[in-house]
Write a protein that holds these residues in place. Sequence first.
Motif, mmCIF file in Angstrom:
data_model
loop_
_atom_site.group_PDB
_atom_site.id
_atom_site.type_symbol
_atom_site.label_atom_id
_atom_site.label_comp_id
_atom_site.label_asym_id
_atom_site.label_seq_id
_atom_site.Cartn_x
_atom_site.Cartn_y
_atom_site.Cartn_z
ATOM 1 N N HIS A 258 0.828 -1.196 0.000
ATOM 2 C CA HIS A 258 0.000 0.000 0.000
ATOM 3 C C HIS A 258 0.870 1.257 0.000
ATOM 4 O O HIS A 258 0.519 2.265 -0.607
ATOM 5 C CB HIS A 258 -0.924 0.004 1.214
ATOM 6 C CG HIS A 258 -1.785 1.234 1.304
ATOM 7 N ND1 HIS A 258 -2.865 1.438 0.486
ATOM 8 C CD2 HIS A 258 -1.690 2.346 2.083
ATOM 9 C CE1 HIS A 258 -3.402 2.612 0.772
ATOM 10 N NE2 HIS A 258 -2.713 3.185 1.734
ATOM 11 N N PHE A 259 1.993 1.192 0.701
ATOM 12 C CA PHE A 259 2.913 2.337 0.749
ATOM 13 C C PHE A 259 3.972 2.215 -0.338
ATOM 14 O O PHE A 259 4.187 3.134 -1.098
ATOM 15 C CB PHE A 259 3.556 2.436 2.134
ATOM 16 C CG PHE A 259 2.539 2.608 3.221
ATOM 17 C CD1 PHE A 259 1.951 3.839 3.441
ATOM 18 C CD2 PHE A 259 2.129 1.515 3.983
ATOM 19 C CE1 PHE A 259 0.974 4.000 4.417
ATOM 20 C CE2 PHE A 259 1.160 1.672 4.964
ATOM 21 C CZ PHE A 259 0.578 2.901 5.178
ATOM 22 N N SER A 260 4.616 1.075 -0.363
ATOM 23 C CA SER A 260 5.627 0.851 -1.400
ATOM 24 C C SER A 260 6.076 -0.605 -1.396
ATOM 25 O O SER A 260 6.187 -1.232 -0.336
ATOM 26 C CB SER A 260 6.834 1.751 -1.137
ATOM 27 O OG SER A 260 7.888 1.408 -2.010
ATOM 28 N N ALA A 261 6.346 -1.134 -2.572
ATOM 29 C CA ALA A 261 7.020 -2.426 -2.682
ATOM 30 C C ALA A 261 8.482 -2.185 -2.331
ATOM 31 O O ALA A 261 8.917 -1.031 -2.287
ATOM 32 C CB ALA A 261 6.888 -2.943 -4.109
ATOM 33 N N PRO A 262 9.244 -3.226 -2.058
ATOM 34 C CA PRO A 262 10.690 -3.035 -1.896
ATOM 35 C C PRO A 262 11.262 -2.474 -3.198
ATOM 36 O O PRO A 262 10.880 -2.924 -4.276
ATOM 37 C CB PRO A 262 11.210 -4.450 -1.636
ATOM 38 C CG PRO A 262 10.027 -5.242 -1.205
ATOM 39 C CD PRO A 262 8.852 -4.631 -1.891
ATOM 40 N N LEU A 263 12.149 -1.483 -3.089
ATOM 41 C CA LEU A 263 12.694 -0.814 -4.267
ATOM 42 C C LEU A 263 14.206 -0.696 -4.166
ATOM 43 O O LEU A 263 14.758 -0.672 -3.068
ATOM 44 C CB LEU A 263 12.129 0.607 -4.374
ATOM 45 C CG LEU A 263 10.656 0.791 -4.700
ATOM 46 C CD1 LEU A 263 10.282 2.263 -4.582
ATOM 47 C CD2 LEU A 263 10.352 0.259 -6.094
ATOM 48 N N PRO A 264 14.864 -0.572 -5.330
ATOM 49 C CA PRO A 264 16.305 -0.267 -5.284
ATOM 50 C C PRO A 264 16.504 1.086 -4.604
ATOM 51 O O PRO A 264 15.640 1.960 -4.689
ATOM 52 C CB PRO A 264 16.710 -0.182 -6.755
ATOM 53 C CG PRO A 264 15.611 -0.805 -7.522
ATOM 54 C CD PRO A 264 14.371 -0.678 -6.704
ATOM 55 N N PHE A 265 17.636 1.230 -3.957
ATOM 56 C CA PHE A 265 17.885 2.430 -3.166
ATOM 57 C C PHE A 265 17.736 3.715 -3.975
ATOM 58 O O PHE A 265 17.162 4.698 -3.506
ATOM 59 C CB PHE A 265 19.284 2.346 -2.545
ATOM 60 C CG PHE A 265 19.577 3.471 -1.624
ATOM 61 C CD1 PHE A 265 18.989 3.532 -0.369
ATOM 62 C CD2 PHE A 265 20.444 4.492 -2.002
ATOM 63 C CE1 PHE A 265 19.254 4.587 0.489
ATOM 64 C CE2 PHE A 265 20.706 5.544 -1.141
ATOM 65 C CZ PHE A 265 20.109 5.590 0.101
ATOM 66 N N GLU A 266 18.236 3.718 -5.205
ATOM 67 C CA GLU A 266 18.190 4.928 -6.045
ATOM 68 C C GLU A 266 16.746 5.377 -6.257
ATOM 69 O O GLU A 266 16.449 6.577 -6.255
ATOM 70 C CB GLU A 266 18.836 4.695 -7.422
ATOM 71 C CG GLU A 266 20.239 4.099 -7.395
ATOM 72 C CD GLU A 266 20.225 2.599 -7.119
ATOM 73 O OE1 GLU A 266 19.670 1.860 -7.939
ATOM 74 O OE2 GLU A 266 20.758 2.170 -6.072
ATOM 75 N N ASP A 267 15.843 4.417 -6.451
ATOM 76 C CA ASP A 267 14.433 4.747 -6.675
ATOM 77 C C ASP A 267 13.798 5.363 -5.425
ATOM 78 O O ASP A 267 13.012 6.296 -5.505
ATOM 79 C CB ASP A 267 13.631 3.504 -7.079
ATOM 80 C CG ASP A 267 14.124 2.911 -8.394
ATOM 81 O OD1 ASP A 267 15.115 3.432 -8.929
ATOM 82 O OD2 ASP A 267 13.519 1.937 -8.872
ATOM 83 N N LEU A 268 14.180 4.820 -4.273
ATOM 84 C CA LEU A 268 13.658 5.342 -3.010
ATOM 85 C C LEU A 268 14.122 6.770 -2.786
ATOM 86 O O LEU A 268 13.364 7.643 -2.377
ATOM 87 C CB LEU A 268 14.184 4.516 -1.850
ATOM 88 C CG LEU A 268 13.405 3.295 -1.455
ATOM 89 C CD1 LEU A 268 14.139 2.583 -0.347
ATOM 90 C CD2 LEU A 268 12.008 3.687 -1.011
ATOM 91 N N LEU A 269 15.404 6.975 -3.078
ATOM 92 C CA LEU A 269 16.006 8.282 -2.872
ATOM 93 C C LEU A 269 15.333 9.307 -3.790
ATOM 94 O O LEU A 269 15.002 10.409 -3.369
ATOM 95 C CB LEU A 269 17.514 8.196 -3.170
ATOM 96 C CG LEU A 269 18.413 9.167 -2.439
ATOM 97 C CD1 LEU A 269 18.210 9.061 -0.939
ATOM 98 C CD2 LEU A 269 19.875 8.871 -2.786
#
Length: 278
Positions: A258-269
């Motif tokens: 609902h908030f976010s799937a696990p993502l690569p760090f760059e995408d999160l940043l």
Amino acid sequence: ALYNSKTSLRGRTTVYSAEHEARIRSERAIEAALQSADLASEFQVYFQPVVQLPERFVVGFEALARWDNPQLGRIAPDKFIPIAERAGLIHRLTLSLFEKAVEQIKALPGTLSLSFNLSAHDVTSAETVAALLEIIRRAATDPRQITFEITETSVIGSYEAAETCLQVLRNAGVKLALDDFGTGYSSLGYLHRLPIDCVKIDRSFVAGIKDPIASGVVTSIVNLCRSMKMQCVVEGVEESNQLELLEAMHCRLVQGYHFSAPLPFEDLLADARENGRV
Ligand code: C2E
Ligand code: CA
Ligand code: CA
Ligand code: CA
């Protein structure tokens, strides 16, 4: 009729053993690929935000391993972690993944926490524990920023060794979370015997939260944690109606698609920058 039932029975046996053989072959292939894998390039750490309610602030991230092998493609951690354990490769893998996770999270404000999953073999090995602490020290990361997640099944087999290792980690200032809570055998027994700071409620309870029994279990665990002064994270929140029910229970920490799937760090940043959080 008799002849028919015999053939179908034999047919089924054949199918079963063919499947079994295929699985063994696939596990052997994964093990061989693991043996010769280049840990630095084939493995990545993804991050999933942990969100605080009711504000919906991101307070930390759980690191989740991803493996893309040139021959086999992407292999899920549920699959390769047990194989790495059996093949005696988990020590190297854990340390390599943790080093990556710590390195990346350094770019974020020190108030954000990093949760990292440890396997059964990690929490019973004094050598692994010492190496994990050395990685934290070398990175000059505040140990209080780190939470190691363990499961009950990982401590059942060798309780004494695990207890010693967990105490060493705890004394160094890191936090410990009991993962997949509610799915094991003696959840409540371990809760007060182990030096635990946080409980993570398994996502199966959230999936069935409209059912009064499942929601009763979540409420009880949330309240139990509050009375034991432990943090509690509810995992697997996918829908806004689940979130509303959890908010009504005064649940503080949640995680899920609902908030976010696990993502690569760059995408999160990139995400955090867009929202002016970093
Ligand atoms: P886990 O620690 O219980 O991690 C949560 C799993 O649920 C992750 O699967 C995550 O991607 C998934 N998930 C998160 N939010 C949702 C949601 O809203 N709905 C659903 N259906 N799933 C959600 P993933 O990444 O495939 O990892 C599976 C398991 O593999 C983990 O379960 C953990 O036990 C293990 N694992 C992953 N990375 C590592 C690692 O670096 N070391 C070790 N020892 N184990 C790891
Ligand atoms: Ca976990
Ligand atoms: Ca879990
Ligand atoms: Ca799990």
